[in-house]
Scaffold this motif. Structure first.
Motif, PDB file in Angstrom:
ATOM      1  N   ASP A   1     -34.600  14.334 -17.969  1.00  0.00           N
ATOM      2  CA  ASP A   1     -33.969  14.474 -16.652  1.00  0.00           C
ATOM      3  C   ASP A   1     -33.807  13.101 -15.991  1.00  0.00           C
ATOM      4  O   ASP A   1     -32.757  12.799 -15.407  1.00  0.00           O
ATOM      5  CB  ASP A   1     -34.815  15.386 -15.767  1.00  0.00           C
ATOM      6  N   PHE A   2     -34.830  12.260 -16.106  1.00  0.00           N
ATOM      7  CA  PHE A   2     -34.755  10.902 -15.557  1.00  0.00           C
ATOM      8  C   PHE A   2     -33.626  10.113 -16.211  1.00  0.00           C
ATOM      9  O   PHE A   2     -32.836   9.433 -15.528  1.00  0.00           O
ATOM     10  CB  PHE A   2     -36.089  10.183 -15.756  1.00  0.00           C
ATOM     11  N   ASP A   3     -33.535  10.192 -17.543  1.00  0.00           N
ATOM     12  CA  ASP A   3     -32.512   9.448 -18.278  1.00  0.00           C
ATOM     13  C   ASP A   3     -31.104   9.892 -17.878  1.00  0.00           C
ATOM     14  O   ASP A   3     -30.193   9.070 -17.734  1.00  0.00           O
ATOM     15  CB  ASP A   3     -32.704   9.636 -19.781  1.00  0.00           C
ATOM     16  N   ILE A   4     -30.932  11.214 -17.716  1.00  0.00           N
ATOM     17  CA  ILE A   4     -29.615  11.742 -17.340  1.00  0.00           C
ATOM     18  C   ILE A   4     -29.218  11.249 -15.953  1.00  0.00           C
ATOM     19  O   ILE A   4     -28.089  10.784 -15.740  1.00  0.00           O
ATOM     20  CB  ILE A   4     -29.619  13.285 -17.392  1.00  0.00           C
ATOM     21  N   LYS A   5     -30.140  11.323 -15.007  1.00  0.00           N
ATOM     22  CA  LYS A   5     -29.838  10.891 -13.637  1.00  0.00           C
ATOM     23  C   LYS A   5     -29.582   9.379 -13.577  1.00  0.00           C
ATOM     24  O   LYS A   5     -28.698   8.920 -12.837  1.00  0.00           O
ATOM     25  CB  LYS A   5     -30.984  11.275 -12.713  1.00  0.00           C
ATOM     26  N   ARG A   6     -30.324   8.612 -14.344  1.00  0.00           N
ATOM     27  CA  ARG A   6     -30.115   7.156 -14.370  1.00  0.00           C
ATOM     28  C   ARG A   6     -28.730   6.821 -14.903  1.00  0.00           C
ATOM     29  O   ARG A   6     -28.019   5.975 -14.339  1.00  0.00           O
ATOM     30  CB  ARG A   6     -31.189   6.493 -15.233  1.00  0.00           C
ATOM     31  N   ALA A   7     -28.336   7.507 -15.976  1.00  0.00           N
ATOM     32  CA  ALA A   7     -27.018   7.263 -16.564  1.00  0.00           C
ATOM     33  C   ALA A   7     -25.901   7.643 -15.596  1.00  0.00           C
ATOM     34  O   ALA A   7     -24.902   6.924 -15.462  1.00  0.00           O
ATOM     35  CB  ALA A   7     -26.877   8.046 -17.860  1.00  0.00           C
ATOM     36  N   GLU A   8     -26.076   8.774 -14.921  1.00  0.00           N
ATOM     37  CA  GLU A   8     -25.059   9.218 -13.967  1.00  0.00           C
ATOM     38  C   GLU A   8     -24.905   8.225 -12.820  1.00  0.00           C
ATOM     39  O   GLU A   8     -23.803   8.003 -12.310  1.00  0.00           O
ATOM     40  CB  GLU A   8     -25.421  10.591 -13.419  1.00  0.00           C
ATOM     41  N   LYS A   9     -26.002   7.612 -12.408  1.00  0.00           N
ATOM     42  CA  LYS A   9     -25.981   6.683 -11.284  1.00  0.00           C
ATOM     43  C   LYS A   9     -25.364   5.335 -11.656  1.00  0.00           C
ATOM     44  O   LYS A   9     -24.654   4.716 -10.843  1.00  0.00           O
ATOM     45  CB  LYS A   9     -27.406   6.463 -10.766  1.00  0.00           C
ATOM     46  N   VAL A  10     -25.603   4.885 -12.896  1.00  0.00           N
ATOM     47  CA  VAL A  10     -25.276   3.508 -13.262  1.00  0.00           C
ATOM     48  C   VAL A  10     -24.040   3.370 -14.149  1.00  0.00           C
ATOM     49  O   VAL A  10     -23.222   2.466 -13.947  1.00  0.00           O
ATOM     50  CB  VAL A  10     -26.495   2.852 -13.955  1.00  0.00           C
ATOM     51  N   SER A  11     -23.888   4.241 -15.135  1.00  0.00           N
ATOM     52  CA  SER A  11     -22.876   4.043 -16.185  1.00  0.00           C
ATOM     53  C   SER A  11     -21.465   3.920 -15.616  1.00  0.00           C
ATOM     54  O   SER A  11     -21.033   4.735 -14.796  1.00  0.00           O
ATOM     55  CB  SER A  11     -22.933   5.200 -17.174  1.00  0.00           C
ATOM     56  N   GLY A  12     -20.763   2.866 -16.053  1.00  0.00           N
ATOM     57  CA  GLY A  12     -19.380   2.657 -15.656  1.00  0.00           C
ATOM     58  C   GLY A  12     -19.196   2.084 -14.267  1.00  0.00           C
ATOM     59  O   GLY A  12     -18.053   1.923 -13.802  1.00  0.00           O
TER      60      GLY A  12
END
Length: 205
Positions: A179-190
């Protein structure tokens, strides 16, 4: 309610490994025959002498549907633990998959079964059937001690073992990590500004 096995199967092995500080990963040479294969289940352990797979047939007969056959074949890469016919027997009896510190043969036939097999590769040489070996005992597979009933999870990245005594705790923390990894990716990626902010924050520690 999903079973604990189904819940583990939905979590990447990387998250499970991180939760256990990378201590229970099998040898990275043990990989799925197809990258899309995933497997999870309780270990039905097999201690197999090099070049003698009769005990593997015994394990297929005695394992329960949903189990995963985990085979200590001493890392031997000359003689196969099984070919497509024997692997097909395991599939028919509802065994979830096979993980072996060894090799298989008849690779094209096994791939056609679309059945999760994790091993070190393939060979042309068959095993004999003298009848030595043990089942449902503690083994060392891929450098990790595995007890009967431990949970094993495999995907394209490799195989990880979850000891029964800590399976609930590991599952909880692995789901939190995912869950942490998914939220981090959504916040940062791109997002350039977010990437720079993340890197600066990380590097300042």
């Amino acid at each position: 309610m999903m079973s604990i096995i189904d819940q583990f199967k939905a979590v990447p092995t990387t998250c499970i490994s991180d939760t256990m500080q990378g201590m229970n990963n099998l040898d990275p040479a043990i990989k799925p025959l197809k990258g899309e294969y995933r497997v999870a289940g309780r270990a039905f352990t097999v201690k197999m002498p090099v070049g003698d797979n009769k005990v593997f047939l015994q394990a297929i007969r005695e394992a329960q549907p949903g189990d995963v056959l985990v085979v200590d074949a001493k890392g031997d890469t000359y003689r196969a633990i099984a070919g497509d016919f024997i692997v097909g027997l395991a599939q028919t009896l509802g065994i979830n998959g096979i993980i072996a510190d060894g090799v298989i043969r008849d690779i094209e036939g096994i791939k056609q079964l679309d059945y999760p097999v994790f091993c070190k590769g393939t060979t042309v040489a068959a095993s004999g059937k003298a009848g030595m070996g043990e089942i449902n005992v503690p083994i060392s597979c891929g450098g990790v001690t595995i007890h009967p009933g431990d949970i094993v999870v495999g995907d394209a990245d490799g195989v990880v073992v979850v000891p029964q005594a800590i399976e609930e705790e590991v599952l909880k923390k692995s789901i939190e990590k995912l869950d942490f990894d998914i939220k981090r990716a959504e916040k940062v990626s791109g997002k350039r500004d977010e990437v720079i902010k993340y890197l600066d924050n990380f590097l300042s520690k």
